[in-house]
Design a protein around this motif. Sequence first.
Motif, mmCIF file in Angstrom:
data_model
loop_
_atom_site.group_PDB
_atom_site.id
_atom_site.type_symbol
_atom_site.label_atom_id
_atom_site.label_comp_id
_atom_site.label_asym_id
_atom_site.label_seq_id
_atom_site.Cartn_x
_atom_site.Cartn_y
_atom_site.Cartn_z
ATOM 1 N N GLY A 29 0.806 -1.225 0.000
ATOM 2 C CA GLY A 29 0.000 0.000 0.000
ATOM 3 C C GLY A 29 0.835 1.269 0.000
ATOM 4 O O GLY A 29 1.792 1.434 -0.775
ATOM 5 N N THR A 30 0.479 2.174 0.900
ATOM 6 C CA THR A 30 1.180 3.447 1.004
ATOM 7 C C THR A 30 2.668 3.236 1.306
ATOM 8 O O THR A 30 3.530 3.926 0.772
ATOM 9 N N TYR A 43 6.543 10.230 -9.633
ATOM 10 C CA TYR A 43 5.689 9.102 -10.044
ATOM 11 C C TYR A 43 5.114 8.345 -8.829
ATOM 12 O O TYR A 43 3.886 8.161 -8.742
ATOM 13 N N PRO A 44 5.958 7.924 -7.864
ATOM 14 C CA PRO A 44 5.349 7.274 -6.687
ATOM 15 C C PRO A 44 4.361 8.189 -5.965
ATOM 16 O O PRO A 44 3.375 7.711 -5.381
ATOM 17 N N THR A 45 4.590 9.486 -6.007
ATOM 18 C CA THR A 45 3.666 10.432 -5.369
ATOM 19 C C THR A 45 2.317 10.417 -6.093
ATOM 20 O O THR A 45 1.258 10.506 -5.459
ATOM 21 N N ALA A 46 2.366 10.274 -7.419
ATOM 22 C CA ALA A 46 1.121 10.185 -8.192
ATOM 23 C C ALA A 46 0.368 8.908 -7.786
ATOM 24 O O ALA A 46 -0.864 8.932 -7.603
ATOM 25 N N LEU A 47 1.095 7.809 -7.616
ATOM 26 C CA LEU A 47 0.448 6.557 -7.192
ATOM 27 C C LEU A 47 -0.198 6.729 -5.821
ATOM 28 O O LEU A 47 -1.317 6.280 -5.573
ATOM 29 N N GLU A 48 0.513 7.396 -4.930
ATOM 30 C CA GLU A 48 0.009 7.587 -3.569
ATOM 31 C C GLU A 48 -1.207 8.521 -3.570
ATOM 32 O O GLU A 48 -2.183 8.287 -2.850
ATOM 33 N N GLY A 49 -1.159 9.566 -4.385
ATOM 34 C CA GLY A 49 -2.306 10.478 -4.492
ATOM 35 C C GLY A 49 -3.541 9.717 -4.954
ATOM 36 O O GLY A 49 -4.636 9.887 -4.417
#
Length: 359
Positions: A49-50, A222-228
């Motif tokens: 997850g996060t 990119y990982p920030t976009a996934l987390e958002g």
Amino acid sequence: EKAGYDHFMLKEIHEQAITVENTLSVKEEIENIVKDLKSIKRICFVACGTSYHAALTGKYLFENYAHIPTDVILASEFGYSFNSLDEETLTIFISQSGETRDTIDAIEMAKEKSKTLAIVNVLGSQATRIADYVIYTQAGPEIGVAATKTYIGQLICIYLLAAFFSKHHLKDEVFANTLLRKINLIPKLIEKILENEDEIKDLSLKYKYPPNFFYLGRGLAYPTALEGALKLKEITYIHAEGYAAGELKHGPLALIDYCVPVVVLLPKGDSYKETMNNLSEVQSRGGDIIAFTSDVEDLSDQKAQDVFEIPNDLGEEFEELFAPLTYIIPLQLLSYYISIYRGLDPDHPKNLAKCVTVG
Ligand code: F6R
């Protein structure tokens, strides 16, 4: 106990500057662990997850700034691909609760073959008792089901690890010292972003209806976009896809039309120009663009329907490096307020538990 906030999630979003400060205080412990791990040639992150998104951020940092080959594996997939681990591998487990079943199972497996380090928030949890090394994120108890301040705490540990691996493995003291100096500016910057909460409220009201969203970022964003996207899914029940901006044209572009808002993360740096190019792909299909950037002027009305400014206090050279710590803040708020405007309870999303103790 909510300290005047309507929900724990909002309180915890607001506690992130202090979480950064507190987690930075374990700097020396982290440096000592890194010094102890001189023989490490490879790193393997494992999480769900996060916490998995924090791990993905780690891959970019470790490979670019410490030159250590780094893999990132979902804990639930770990059992199917861990045979290449050896004593020169450091397996890093990230878990807020320290009790996630899949992650615990993976630590047990990894311990047989490699050195293990757990980054955990809950004191004395199972993961801390199994791993060879433990680093605690200093977030304090997180009550909201959606991880917010613990994610920021995990990221800080990862930035510190990257700095010290860079210093002790790559012998690049300049990078390490610069990172360690600049990261002290993050708490103020987070506070500053939170001051513009009302803008996010307005955006949330405007975008509370669409049933599908895309979140795009490149490189560290990119990982920030996934987390958002994950934050939006779990507490608003809106379908959201996080994508590497460059992947859009390899299929998902077919889904974009005027009904699909696209959140785009545009920190100034190496990836900026190319992500901007991806905006025109979205635009020509009629998708609304919600841009997050420090360069508001460059995102004139024609390029984005809505622009939220991330202050550029770190200097253009460092904006992208630290983007995961800043750009996630408005995305957490966006999910929170959309959930409120849809009449939901963000602290108790349906079908989700704070701690997943089944495999
Ligand atoms: C998302 C969320 C979950 C957890 C995941 C791992 O907001 O909370 O995706 O991140 O279940 O949990 P931990 O970090 O406790 O292993």
